[in-house]
Design a protein around this motif. Structure first.
Motif, PDB file in Angstrom:
ATOM      1  N   TYR A 126     -20.550  36.915 -23.024  1.00 11.68           N
ATOM      2  CA  TYR A 126     -21.178  35.643 -22.464  1.00 11.68           C
ATOM      3  C   TYR A 126     -22.361  36.103 -21.610  1.00 11.68           C
ATOM      4  N   GLN A 128     -24.114  38.865 -21.401  1.00 13.58           N
ATOM      5  CA  GLN A 128     -25.203  39.296 -22.224  1.00 13.58           C
ATOM      6  C   GLN A 128     -26.298  38.387 -22.562  1.00 13.58           C
ATOM      7  N   GLN A 129     -25.444  37.266 -23.420  1.00 14.94           N
ATOM      8  CA  GLN A 129     -26.385  35.929 -23.941  1.00 14.94           C
ATOM      9  C   GLN A 129     -27.058  35.312 -23.010  1.00 14.94           C
ATOM     10  N   ASP A 133     -31.014  34.997 -22.839  1.00 13.79           N
ATOM     11  CA  ASP A 133     -31.716  33.465 -22.602  1.00 13.79           C
ATOM     12  C   ASP A 133     -32.866  33.563 -21.541  1.00 13.79           C
ATOM     13  N   TYR A 151     -29.322  45.027 -24.065  1.00 12.18           N
ATOM     14  CA  TYR A 151     -28.214  45.217 -25.144  1.00 12.18           C
ATOM     15  C   TYR A 151     -27.579  46.475 -24.386  1.00 12.18           C
TER      16      TYR A 151
END
Length: 373
Positions: A126, A128-129, A133, A151
């Motif tokens: 979560y 990382q996303q 974004d 990453y």
């Protein structure tokens, strides 16, 4: 007077000669009767099986396969038995199982750790996303990181590797926490009544039996595999057919004469198979007779009795009527050929004034053959 005296002297030799001729050439039932037949004075007529070379094997009936199952505390707590005494089970039938509580606790710990890692991964993914974004929202010239660096920062692959390892360990332990004990062969379940530390939980005994016996060294070279054998149960006098299935050339431990201390003749293990298991029970003591000669035994057909497909004769076995199960050959003008089932010098009952049956006790005098026959 002299004339009469001379007449008698001439007449006596003539009468003696006539008597010899009458005794020599007239039919004589006793001298012309077959040597193998004997009529008992109490009304039983016997047929005597001719002598022949035989080997006798004393042995015990044993199962082809047998296995004891003992409790193994290292495997954990045992479940209830899945079978009952006397059950006939197929191969691979579940007999009972173990549950290892210590391993189960370790599995629970690994499962909890795997769940924690799953939660950690979800949170990391979560975050990382969110970072990805934001990276897209920032103008390119203002970005402080590359996408690959984002990453690498969150490193979900390492968490995935830890989760995979946890599940692999769980799978390995699960194969050890439950141990199923399966029947290794088809057989009968025997559960001992006495429950002791030394007693097995159960035994499994195959339905096929054989005779375990021994040969004296003087008979070893005479006995070959596939030779026919007549097998008699000692306790019941029941006789069935079989054959030699194995002859061991390695002797058993030599015995010594208790008086001289000298070693006696060696004994060699031999196995006999049964043509039929009817009337055979595990543990029975038997005596097997192996015919060594090719002598054809032909007996009067009227001596043979039949029950269904089973042919047999009644014999005088040391004063008791016993049954001999037969394997029949061709019927000839002289009688029926017997290929198996009889022993040398068996006294077969041809007929009797009083009906007899298996188990009847006969007068010992009925077994005595007249001298000269």
């Amino acid at each position: 007077m002299k004339k009469k005296k001379w007449l008698w002297l001439l007449l006596v030799p003539v009468l003696a000669l006539l008597g010899f001729i009458v005794l020599r050439f007239l039919p004589n039932n006793q001298s012309d009767a077959p040597l193998t037949m004997d009529e008992d004075p109490l009304g039983i007529t016997y047929f005597m099986v001719p002598p022949m070379e035989q080997v006798f094997v004393n042995g015990v009936v044993k199962p082809e396969q047998s296995q004891d199952f003992h409790k193994d505390a290292n495997l954990g707590e045992i479940s209830d038995l899945m079978v009952t005494n006397g059950d006939i089970v197929e191969e691979d039938t579940l007999l009972y199982s173990y549950t290892n509580d210590a391993i189960q606790k370790e599995i629970n710990q690994l499962t909890n750790e795997a769940a924690r890692l799953e939660t950690q991964r979800a949170n990391t993914a979560y975050k990382q996303q969110l970072a990805i974004d934001r990276w897209y929202e920032v103008p390119q010239e203002e970005r402080s990181q590359t996408l690959d660096e984002i990453y690498m920062e969150f490193n979900l692959s390492e968490i995935d590797s830890q989760i995979t390892e946890q599940y692999a360990n769980i799978e390995l332990l699960e194969s050890e926490v439950y141990t199923e004990v399966l029947a290794p062969f088809k057989g009968k379940v025997v559960i001992p009544e006495e429950k002791t530390a030394e007693a097995p939980l159960m035994k499994l005994i195959s339905e096929n039996f054989y005779v375990s016996g021994t040969l004296n060294e003087k008979d070893l070279e005479k006995v070959k595999v596939d030779q026919a054998a007549d097998i008699t149960v000692v306790s019941t006098n029941f006789t069935t057919l079989g054959k030699v299935s194995f002859v061991d050339t390695t002797p058993t431990e030599a015995n010594s004469d208790p008086y001289s201390g000298m070693a006696t003749m060696s004994s060699y293990p031999v196995k006999l198979s049964f043509d039929s298991l009817e009337g055979i029970v595990n543990g029975y003591h038997v005596q097997a007779t192996i015919q060594l000669e090719e002598t054809q035994i032909i007996i009067p057909s009227e001596a043979i009795h039949k029950e269904g497909d089973t042919a047999y004769v009644l014999v005088n076995d040391f004063g008791t009527v016993a049954k001999r199960t037969l394997q029949l050959g061709d019927e000839t003008a002289e009688g029926t050929l017997i290929t198996s089932g009889l022993e040398a010098e068996d006294e077969i009952i041809l007929s009797s004034e009083t009906p007899v049956q298996e188990g009847d006790i006969l007068d010992p005098g009925m077994m005595e053959m007249p001298e000269g026959e």
